[in-house]
Design an enzyme around this catalytic site. Structure first.
Site, PDB file in Angstrom:
ATOM      1  N   ASP A 151      12.457 -60.715 -14.443  1.00 46.07           N
ATOM      2  CA  ASP A 151      11.882 -61.583 -15.461  1.00 46.07           C
ATOM      3  C   ASP A 151      11.841 -60.804 -16.765  1.00 46.07           C
ATOM      4  O   ASP A 151      11.250 -59.712 -16.818  1.00 46.07           O
ATOM      5  CB  ASP A 151      10.467 -62.022 -15.055  1.00 46.07           C
ATOM      6  CG  ASP A 151       9.804 -62.879 -16.105  1.00 46.07           C
ATOM      7  OD1 ASP A 151      10.321 -63.974 -16.399  1.00 46.07           O
ATOM      8  OD2 ASP A 151       8.751 -62.459 -16.644  1.00 46.07           O
ATOM      9  N   ASP A 153      10.437 -60.396 -20.231  1.00 47.00           N
ATOM     10  CA  ASP A 153       9.266 -60.829 -20.996  1.00 47.00           C
ATOM     11  C   ASP A 153       9.300 -60.153 -22.367  1.00 47.00           C
ATOM     12  O   ASP A 153       8.492 -59.276 -22.678  1.00 47.00           O
ATOM     13  CB  ASP A 153       7.984 -60.467 -20.229  1.00 47.00           C
ATOM     14  CG  ASP A 153       6.771 -61.215 -20.738  1.00 47.00           C
ATOM     15  OD1 ASP A 153       6.821 -61.731 -21.871  1.00 47.00           O
ATOM     16  OD2 ASP A 153       5.768 -61.273 -20.016  1.00 47.00           O
ATOM     17  N   GLU A 155       8.578 -60.111 -26.034  1.00 49.95           N
ATOM     18  CA  GLU A 155       7.672 -60.752 -26.980  1.00 49.95           C
ATOM     19  C   GLU A 155       7.714 -60.032 -28.338  1.00 49.95           C
ATOM     20  O   GLU A 155       6.974 -59.095 -28.556  1.00 49.95           O
ATOM     21  CB  GLU A 155       6.251 -60.757 -26.413  1.00 49.95           C
ATOM     22  CG  GLU A 155       6.135 -61.464 -25.055  1.00 49.95           C
ATOM     23  CD  GLU A 155       4.717 -61.511 -24.534  1.00 49.95           C
ATOM     24  OE1 GLU A 155       3.759 -61.435 -25.344  1.00 49.95           O
ATOM     25  OE2 GLU A 155       4.537 -61.618 -23.317  1.00 49.95           O
ATOM     26  N   TYR A 235       0.272 -71.432 -23.773  1.00 48.77           N
ATOM     27  CA  TYR A 235      -1.143 -71.083 -23.923  1.00 48.77           C
ATOM     28  C   TYR A 235      -1.286 -70.157 -25.124  1.00 48.77           C
ATOM     29  O   TYR A 235      -0.288 -69.823 -25.778  1.00 48.77           O
ATOM     30  CB  TYR A 235      -1.704 -70.429 -22.655  1.00 48.77           C
ATOM     31  CG  TYR A 235      -0.765 -69.500 -21.910  1.00 48.77           C
ATOM     32  CD1 TYR A 235      -0.463 -68.234 -22.402  1.00 48.77           C
ATOM     33  CD2 TYR A 235      -0.185 -69.886 -20.709  1.00 48.77           C
ATOM     34  CE1 TYR A 235       0.386 -67.377 -21.718  1.00 48.77           C
ATOM     35  CE2 TYR A 235       0.670 -69.053 -20.010  1.00 48.77           C
ATOM     36  CZ  TYR A 235       0.949 -67.786 -20.524  1.00 48.77           C
ATOM     37  OH  TYR A 235       1.804 -66.940 -19.837  1.00 48.77           O
TER      38      TYR A 235
END
Length: 404
Positions: A151, A153, A155, A235
């Site tokens: 995965d 991730d 950011e 979120y």
């Protein structure tokens, strides 16, 4: 007939009804307070092990003063995976993989990057040798621990969430195209290895839900061609450093929310990806198993503190921060009243005496999001993170709602 019944029973045990993904992050650094033995693999289709870092110039971590956790890499090649604590991470991964024996549908994946550790993605993705090193290191980890995939991730491509320390580079205008190249090369290598190993190695990403991340959508559509699916981080739309209270994971728009025009709600995030041409079955909706609190919040005309000015974030949450696990929220005192926003489809709490306002997710809002996932024919749900729901109240609701 008996053989067919046995086969049907085996398939029913191996696959969740409806085949919806239920993907949860396991925070490796919390393994002492939340050991792998507490993971309910029967309710999950995948655990994302958080986090693994990338090596650059023999170091990993982030030298920004707000993080400052730089450490030597286990393997010094640029782009190689770097572990927080290789012995602990390895033990955790082996324990998670062992759960697959009793739960064949359960997959274990390592998540690379995260908020603090995304600062080397730009360098690695921009370098062909570093991309090759990352791919080789990832494949070695897959085979060493019996993992099911990676995965990513990051950011964020083009705009680092945590700024670099002075003199370092952690974002480039070319990041999006370099991300596409990294994912394409990783897919080719994983598919070739999968043919050799007789299995499928998955590639997923954690992706932003706002317009800054998606842009015009063309790059996301191209990136998705190399991915099994995209986990949308739907979120943190509102955070406690803002001056006014707001729901951090609203499902739909609320006309009373001053930020509605910005599209800061989950269904709008999904619409951005669908509008970009990403197939619905390549989209997994992220949900939070935590909440945020504000203090000094005026009650406002409705007496509930919603969308009202405050004096800052409450700091008695996880690790003295502003976030609260669901179990913590259930222990708030009698002065806290639960409210429900029928437009946004989310709950909130307010204590009029203490003037504390809290945004969070609960079983009622998760049922709403599960209904939305099924209506939109999305691939499933992802959540951050397992230890925030130690008694599995939210996980049970999410899993059961998606399977109904």
């Amino acid at each position: 007939m008996q053989a067919n019944l046995l086969l049907a029973a085996a398939l029913a045990a191996a696959l969740p009804a409806g085949a919806s993904e239920v993907v949860g992050y396991y925070p490796g650094w919390k393994h002492e307070s939340f050991p792998v033995s507490k993971v309910d693999a029967g309710k999950l289709t995948m655990a994302l092990y958080a986090f693994v870092d990338l090596c650059w110039d023999g170091r990993h971590g982030n030298s920004d003063p707000s993080v400052n956790d730089v450490a030597p890499c286990q393997a010094p090649q640029n782009g190689a995976l770097a572990w927080r604590n290789e012995a602990e991470d390895g033990a955790n991964l082996r324990a998670l993989v062992a759960l697959k024996k009793a739960h064949p549908q359960f997959k274990v994946v390592i998540s690379v990057g995260g908020w603090n550790w995304s600062n080397r993605f730009s360098n690695v993705a921009a370098s062909a040798p570093a991309r090759a090193s990352f791919i080789a290191s990832s494949l070695a980890a897959m085979r060493r621990y019996g993992l099911d995939g990676i995965d990513l991730d990051w950011e964020y491509p083009g705009e680092a969430g945590v700024p670099c320390a002075a003199g370092e580079v952690c974002a480039r205008p070319e990041d999006r195209q370099n991300f596409i190249a990294l994912a394409r090369e990783l897919r080719a290598a994983f598919d070739a290895a999968g043919r050799q190993d007789g299995r499928h190695y998955s590639i997923t990403i954690a992706a932003g839900g706002n317009s800054n991340y998606v842009g015009d959508g063309a790059w996301v559509k191209e990136l998705a061609q190399s991915l099994d699916w995209i986990n949308i981080m739907a979120y943190d739309y509102h955070m406690p450093w803002e001056n006014n209270t707001g729901h951090h994971a609203a499902l739909f728009a609320d006309a009373k929310d001053p930020a509605t025009a910005n599209g800061f709600y989950a269904s709008r995030s999904v619409e951005r990806y669908l509008g970009a041409g990403v197939a619905a079955d390549k989209l997994v909706l992220g949900v939070p198993f935590y909440g945020y609190g504000w203090k000094g919040c005026a009650p406002g005309p409705d007496g509930d503190g919603q969308y009202q000015p405050c004096g800052g974030g409450v700091t008695d949450g996880i690790n003295g921060g502003n976030s609260y696990g669901y179990g913590q929220l259930l222990k708030r005192g009698a002065g806290y009243k639960r409210y429900w926003n029928a437009s946004a489809r989310v709950p909130y709490m307010y204590n009029a005496k203490e003037q504390v306002w809290i945004t969070y997710e609960d079983p009622a809002s998760l049922k709403e999001k599960a209904r939305y996932i099924k209506q939109q024919r999305l691939r499933g749900a992802m959540f951050w993170e397992l230890s925030a729901d130690g008694e599995h109240r939210l996980l049970n609701t999410l899993s059961e709602s998606l399977r109904q």
